[in-house]
Design a protein around this motif. Structure first.
Motif, PDB file in Angstrom:
ATOM      1  N   GLU A 191      36.849  37.322  37.935  1.00 16.95           N
ATOM      2  CA  GLU A 191      35.446  37.601  37.641  1.00 16.95           C
ATOM      3  C   GLU A 191      35.421  38.396  36.338  1.00 16.95           C
TER       4      GLU A 191
ATOM      5  N   TYR B 192      34.873  35.866  24.793  1.00 19.42           N
ATOM      6  CA  TYR B 192      34.363  37.151  25.286  1.00 19.42           C
ATOM      7  C   TYR B 192      34.828  38.254  24.351  1.00 19.42           C
TER       8      TYR B 192
ATOM      9  N   ASN C  64      34.368  33.371  37.645  1.00 27.54           N
ATOM     10  CA  ASN C  64      32.963  33.723  37.884  1.00 27.54           C
ATOM     11  C   ASN C  64      32.319  32.798  38.921  1.00 27.54           C
TER      12      ASN C  64
ATOM     13  N   ILE D 129      33.049  40.629  34.030  1.00 29.71           N
ATOM     14  CA  ILE D 129      31.792  41.377  33.984  1.00 29.71           C
ATOM     15  C   ILE D 129      31.595  41.861  32.564  1.00 29.71           C
TER      16      ILE D 129
END
Length: 75
Positions: free
Chosen positions: A67, A36, A13, A69
């Motif tokens: 990354e 996560y 990130n 999201i």
């Protein structure tokens, strides 16, 4: 039993991390480490997009760009 550790450098990130690892790990393991919810993320790994179902086979390598999201719902 002796475990050999190695230093892995990656971008997550937009931030650089150096992580000591005892074995090769998958991106799925990284999601668990950072808590996560795997069902609610989409991953960009070195420019390719992955969802929950096909990320399990992707291993983390030196200088990877990842990354994460997060999908957020509301009303």
């Amino acid at each position: 039993m002796k475990i050999n550790f190695f230093l892995l450098s990656l971008s997550l990130n937009g931030s650089r991390y150096k992580i000591y690892m005892g074995q090769n790990s998958q991106i799925f393991d990284l999601l668990e480490f950072f808590n996560y919810q795997k069902e609610l993320v989409i991953i960009e790994h070195n420019g390719k997009i992955y969802n929950n179902s096909n990320i399990k086979s992707q291993y983390i390598k030196q200088n990877d760009r990842i990354e994460i999201i997060t999908i957020v719902g509301g009303g």
